[in-house]
Design a protein around this motif. Structure first.
Motif, PDB file in Angstrom:
ATOM      1  N   TRP A  65      -0.634  -0.409  -8.918  1.00 32.27           N
ATOM      2  CA  TRP A  65      -1.749  -0.135  -8.000  1.00 32.27           C
ATOM      3  C   TRP A  65      -1.413  -0.590  -6.587  1.00 32.27           C
ATOM      4  O   TRP A  65      -1.599   0.159  -5.622  1.00 32.27           O
ATOM      5  CB  TRP A  65      -2.990  -0.858  -8.516  1.00 32.27           C
ATOM      6  N   GLY A  66      -0.913  -1.806  -6.451  1.00 35.00           N
ATOM      7  CA  GLY A  66      -0.628  -2.331  -5.118  1.00 35.00           C
ATOM      8  C   GLY A  66       0.438  -1.536  -4.389  1.00 35.00           C
ATOM      9  O   GLY A  66       0.327  -1.268  -3.188  1.00 35.00           O
ATOM     10  N   ASP A  67       1.479  -1.124  -5.127  1.00 29.79           N
ATOM     11  CA  ASP A  67       2.543  -0.323  -4.516  1.00 29.79           C
ATOM     12  C   ASP A  67       2.016   1.037  -4.068  1.00 29.79           C
ATOM     13  O   ASP A  67       2.401   1.548  -3.016  1.00 29.79           O
ATOM     14  CB  ASP A  67       3.683  -0.128  -5.513  1.00 29.79           C
TER      15      ASP A  67
ATOM     16  N   ALA B 163     -10.818 -14.642  -3.792  1.00 31.01           N
ATOM     17  CA  ALA B 163     -11.722 -15.105  -4.849  1.00 31.01           C
ATOM     18  C   ALA B 163     -12.604 -13.970  -5.354  1.00 31.01           C
ATOM     19  O   ALA B 163     -13.063 -13.983  -6.497  1.00 31.01           O
ATOM     20  CB  ALA B 163     -12.576 -16.258  -4.339  1.00 31.01           C
ATOM     21  N   ALA B 164     -12.818 -12.958  -4.513  1.00 29.81           N
ATOM     22  CA  ALA B 164     -13.699 -11.852  -4.885  1.00 29.81           C
ATOM     23  C   ALA B 164     -12.988 -10.772  -5.687  1.00 29.81           C
ATOM     24  O   ALA B 164     -13.617 -10.042  -6.455  1.00 29.81           O
ATOM     25  CB  ALA B 164     -14.313 -11.230  -3.620  1.00 29.81           C
ATOM     26  N   ASP B 165     -11.637 -10.642  -5.511  1.00 31.56           N
ATOM     27  CA  ASP B 165     -10.909  -9.572  -6.178  1.00 31.56           C
ATOM     28  C   ASP B 165      -9.454  -9.998  -6.320  1.00 31.56           C
ATOM     29  O   ASP B 165      -8.740 -10.115  -5.332  1.00 31.56           O
ATOM     30  CB  ASP B 165     -11.008  -8.272  -5.368  1.00 31.56           C
ATOM     31  N   GLU B 166      -9.006 -10.224  -7.544  1.00 33.48           N
ATOM     32  CA  GLU B 166      -7.643 -10.697  -7.785  1.00 33.48           C
ATOM     33  C   GLU B 166      -6.579  -9.714  -7.318  1.00 33.48           C
ATOM     34  O   GLU B 166      -5.429 -10.087  -7.105  1.00 33.48           O
ATOM     35  CB  GLU B 166      -7.453 -10.969  -9.294  1.00 33.48           C
ATOM     36  N   ARG B 167      -6.942  -8.443  -7.170  1.00 32.85           N
ATOM     37  CA  ARG B 167      -5.953  -7.461  -6.728  1.00 32.85           C
ATOM     38  C   ARG B 167      -5.705  -7.520  -5.227  1.00 32.85           C
ATOM     39  O   ARG B 167      -4.786  -6.867  -4.717  1.00 32.85           O
ATOM     40  CB  ARG B 167      -6.396  -6.050  -7.120  1.00 32.85           C
TER      41      ARG B 167
ATOM     42  N   PHE C 113      -4.841  -6.528   1.737  1.00 34.45           N
ATOM     43  CA  PHE C 113      -3.517  -6.232   1.204  1.00 34.45           C
ATOM     44  C   PHE C 113      -3.517  -6.438  -0.300  1.00 34.45           C
ATOM     45  O   PHE C 113      -4.075  -7.421  -0.788  1.00 34.45           O
ATOM     46  CB  PHE C 113      -2.470  -7.156   1.828  1.00 34.45           C
ATOM     47  N   PRO C 114      -2.861  -5.568  -1.044  1.00 32.66           N
ATOM     48  CA  PRO C 114      -2.732  -5.812  -2.488  1.00 32.66           C
ATOM     49  C   PRO C 114      -1.963  -7.104  -2.754  1.00 32.66           C
ATOM     50  O   PRO C 114      -0.936  -7.371  -2.124  1.00 32.66           O
ATOM     51  CB  PRO C 114      -1.953  -4.591  -2.983  1.00 32.66           C
ATOM     52  N   SER C 115      -2.444  -7.907  -3.689  1.00 31.80           N
ATOM     53  CA  SER C 115      -1.770  -9.162  -4.017  1.00 31.80           C
ATOM     54  C   SER C 115      -0.409  -8.918  -4.664  1.00 31.80           C
ATOM     55  O   SER C 115       0.494  -9.741  -4.561  1.00 31.80           O
ATOM     56  CB  SER C 115      -2.648 -10.009  -4.942  1.00 31.80           C
ATOM     57  N   ALA C 116      -0.233  -7.767  -5.314  1.00 31.00           N
ATOM     58  CA  ALA C 116       1.032  -7.468  -5.992  1.00 31.00           C
ATOM     59  C   ALA C 116       2.198  -7.373  -5.010  1.00 31.00           C
ATOM     60  O   ALA C 116       3.350  -7.578  -5.400  1.00 31.00           O
ATOM     61  CB  ALA C 116       0.912  -6.167  -6.777  1.00 31.00           C
ATOM     62  N   ILE C 117       1.919  -7.064  -3.747  1.00 34.56           N
ATOM     63  CA  ILE C 117       2.989  -6.974  -2.744  1.00 34.56           C
ATOM     64  C   ILE C 117       2.928  -8.160  -1.782  1.00 34.56           C
ATOM     65  O   ILE C 117       3.550  -8.140  -0.721  1.00 34.56           O
ATOM     66  CB  ILE C 117       2.900  -5.647  -1.958  1.00 34.56           C
ATOM     67  N   SER C 118       2.188  -9.194  -2.168  1.00 31.55           N
ATOM     68  CA  SER C 118       2.027 -10.385  -1.320  1.00 31.55           C
ATOM     69  C   SER C 118       2.271 -11.637  -2.152  1.00 31.55           C
ATOM     70  O   SER C 118       1.352 -12.433  -2.393  1.00 31.55           O
ATOM     71  CB  SER C 118       0.611 -10.406  -0.716  1.00 31.55           C
ATOM     72  N   PRO C 119       3.498 -11.862  -2.616  1.00 39.05           N
ATOM     73  CA  PRO C 119       3.757 -12.924  -3.592  1.00 39.05           C
ATOM     74  C   PRO C 119       3.586 -14.344  -3.059  1.00 39.05           C
ATOM     75  O   PRO C 119       3.489 -15.273  -3.858  1.00 39.05           O
ATOM     76  CB  PRO C 119       5.218 -12.676  -4.001  1.00 39.05           C
ATOM     77  N   LEU C 120       3.542 -14.536  -1.750  1.00 38.31           N
ATOM     78  CA  LEU C 120       3.415 -15.882  -1.196  1.00 38.31           C
ATOM     79  C   LEU C 120       2.022 -16.148  -0.624  1.00 38.31           C
ATOM     80  O   LEU C 120       1.803 -17.164   0.038  1.00 38.31           O
ATOM     81  CB  LEU C 120       4.480 -16.100  -0.109  1.00 38.31           C
ATOM     82  N   ALA C 121       1.080 -15.243  -0.896  1.00 39.13           N
ATOM     83  CA  ALA C 121      -0.276 -15.371  -0.353  1.00 39.13           C
ATOM     84  C   ALA C 121      -1.285 -15.696  -1.451  1.00 39.13           C
ATOM     85  O   ALA C 121      -1.091 -15.343  -2.620  1.00 39.13           O
ATOM     86  CB  ALA C 121      -0.681 -14.076   0.352  1.00 39.13           C
ATOM     87  N   LYS C 122      -2.367 -16.356  -1.070  1.00 37.21           N
ATOM     88  CA  LYS C 122      -3.460 -16.636  -2.004  1.00 37.21           C
ATOM     89  C   LYS C 122      -4.195 -15.350  -2.364  1.00 37.21           C
ATOM     90  O   LYS C 122      -4.318 -14.435  -1.544  1.00 37.21           O
ATOM     91  CB  LYS C 122      -4.455 -17.621  -1.382  1.00 37.21           C
TER      92      LYS C 122
ATOM     93  N   ARG D  55     -10.001   1.915  -5.286  1.00 37.43           N
ATOM     94  CA  ARG D  55     -10.579   0.720  -5.913  1.00 37.43           C
ATOM     95  C   ARG D  55     -11.032   1.010  -7.346  1.00 37.43           C
ATOM     96  O   ARG D  55     -11.105   0.096  -8.167  1.00 37.43           O
ATOM     97  CB  ARG D  55     -11.745   0.192  -5.082  1.00 37.43           C
ATOM     98  N   ALA D  56     -11.335   2.271  -7.621  1.00 42.47           N
ATOM     99  CA  ALA D  56     -11.823   2.636  -8.955  1.00 42.47           C
ATOM    100  C   ALA D  56     -10.683   2.984  -9.912  1.00 42.47           C
ATOM    101  O   ALA D  56     -10.937   3.342 -11.066  1.00 42.47           O
ATOM    102  CB  ALA D  56     -12.782   3.822  -8.848  1.00 42.47           C
TER     103      ALA D  56
END
Length: 496
Positions: free
Chosen positions: A358-360, A395-399, A383-392, A333-334
């Protein structure tokens, strides 16, 4: 007799064909159109379960099935009609001429119809005393050897019909799969869902990251793809308002590897519920799994290849980022993209794919160091958002995406999102996904403009769930290979 393919048994073919020809010369059709069966074998066993040993019921029945055993020169014959076995009795010392002809032509594997009175022998075996009989289908090839069954694994999968004849356990697995799917349908219908269908042939494939199969429609002169996922079409139905709760049990096709957990053609459940999120889908999935376990096994305890688990809800939750950080020995996370990639490459001892961030890095660390250790059912979140293109995004962490995958016995069985319904954000994400695919040499990947246009008409917030039906069937039947739970798995043809 061994598991030699029956086409290497010419003498047996000649002998059986000769018997069929003799029946025809005698004016008997060895493949008649019908037989008056009044009860299935299992129903006979149930209806006369209380008949005492040595007693006759006085009731006549008509039964039928494949001949599994011929004993005492044809006096006793075992039939199996799919519901179970039943013994029939020919009084060989006093047979009518028609019954003599039937018995003379009979071989293992033939289908036989028999009519007569039900009795229980002195040894306690429920039996039909035959007064009329007919060969219903003359088998020209012998079944696999009775006591050793069909042991060769490759032959079992290539010639599943022989496997089902020889191995009761194989029939049990596929019947359990059928009960599981039936229970899934009932569960979703009881929860207010309607079942829908979406195209298998698509001009643009999408809804998952996978390589497709391509085909061609001659009349339209149009290249098409076999679907890799139904997701984008199911979301179109949400846009259109067909129902706020929909599901599909669908066949998907991915032109990728084959393993004990992967078949190029496989079955998925996908379900979408408007005004819900991934937390709701988590509870829905847990309830579905429990229902399936009880329908198939009568318990939530399962065991596969020596490993055991209890699928009784609630399942535990595990953060992917935290689990990967623990395996790495440092706090992901850091870290930024470059730091996470470098740390992952050092820990895994290899380079990550070009463009990995980071997500990968989080995903690869988790997949290689953590995933196989998850024995008890576990919802992996964060889950990292970078590997979840169809998910919201969270709100707390864009990653981080609002997504979970469920693992059990080291295997993924479910994937769920709070679905992305912002058309502007979705367009930017999918455009970037196509760009990266092209960089990897996947030139077939294109933007689904019609799907994005549909989103621009407005899709309600929704939770989406995908479940691997084949893998769930593996768990509930204790099967170590996906080929056990697919009736006809994809196989390379044998030479010759």
């Amino acid at each position: 007799m061994t598991d030699v393919p029956v086409d290497t048994q010419p003498d047996q073919l000649v002998a059986r064909r000769a018997k069929a020809d003799q029946l025809r010369r005698d004016g008997i059709d060895p493949y008649p159109a019908r037989w008056q069966r009044t009860l299935r074998n299992a129903d006979v066993q149930k209806q006369f379960a209380d008949l005492p040993a040595g007693e006759s019921s006085g009731t006549e029945v008509g039964v039928a099935g494949r001949v599994l055993a011929i004993r005492n020169s044809g006096m006793f014959i075992d039939l199996n009609d799919g519901s179970g076995r039943l013994q029939v009795y020919f009084n060989v010392k006093d047979l009518s001429e028609p019954l003599q002809r039937v018995l003379a032509a009979l071989d293992l594997g033939d289908f036989l119809g028999a009519a007569g009175t039900v009795r229980r022998t002195k040894r306690g075996e429920l039996t039909v005393d035959v007064t009329a009989a007919a060969i219903l289908a003359k088998a020209l090839r012998a079944p696999p050897e009775k006591y050793h069954g069909l042991a060769d694994v490759e032959t079992r999968y290539r010639k599943r019909y022989l496997d089902l004849i020889a191995n009761e356990s194989s029939r049990d697995v596929l019947l359990a799969r059928a009960r599981m799917i039936a229970s899934i349908r009932r569960y979703f219908e009881e929860n207010g869902y309607i079942e829908v269908e979406t195209p298998m042939l698509q001009t643009i494939y999408g809804g998952a990251a996978a390589r497709p199969f391509r085909t061609h429609h001659n009349t339209l002169d149009l290249d098409l793809y076999l679907r890799i996922a139904p997701e984008l079409y199911l979301k179109r139905l949400l846009v259109g308002g067909l129902s706020d709760r929909i599901f599909e049990i669908n066949r998907n096709f991915r032109n990728e590897g084959i393993s004990t957990r992967h078949n190029p053609e496989f079955t998925m459940l996908e379900a979408y519920e408007a005004y819900a999120d991934y937390e709701r889908m988590m509870a829905l999935f847990e309830g579905m799994v429990e229902r399936c376990c009880l329908a198939v096994r009568g318990t939530t305890l399962i065991s596969v290849d020596g490993a055991s688990a209890d699928l009784k809800p609630p399942f535990r939750r595990l953060s992917m980022v935290d689990a990967a950080s623990t395996a790495l020995g440092d706090d992901l996370r850091a870290m930024d993209d470059q730091q996470a990639r470098a740390a992952a490459e050092k820990r895994l001892g290899r380079e990550l794919d070009r463009g990995s961030g980071w997500g990968d890095a989080v995903e690869q660390l988790f997949a290689e160091l953590v995933e196989t250790t998850l024995v008890e059912p576990t919802h992996v979140v964060d889950f990292p958002s970078a590997i979840s293109p169809l998910a919201k995004r969270s709100a707390a962490d864009e990653r981080i995406a609002e997504r979970f995958e469920t693992f059990c016995l080291g295997m993924e069985i479910a994937n769920a999102f709070s679905e992305m319904n912002d058309p502007v954000a979705q367009r930017a994400i999918l455009e970037e996904q196509v760009k990266l695919a092209h960089q990897r040499g996947e030139s077939e990947s294109v933007l689904d403009a019609d799907f994005l246009e549909a989103l621009e008409h407005g899709m309600p917030p929704a939770g989406g769930l995908g479940v691997g039906i084949d893998r769930l069937a593996m768990m509930l039947t204790g099967s170590a290979s996906i080929r056990e739970v697919i009736a006809f798995p994809t196989m390379r043809p044998r030479a010759g």
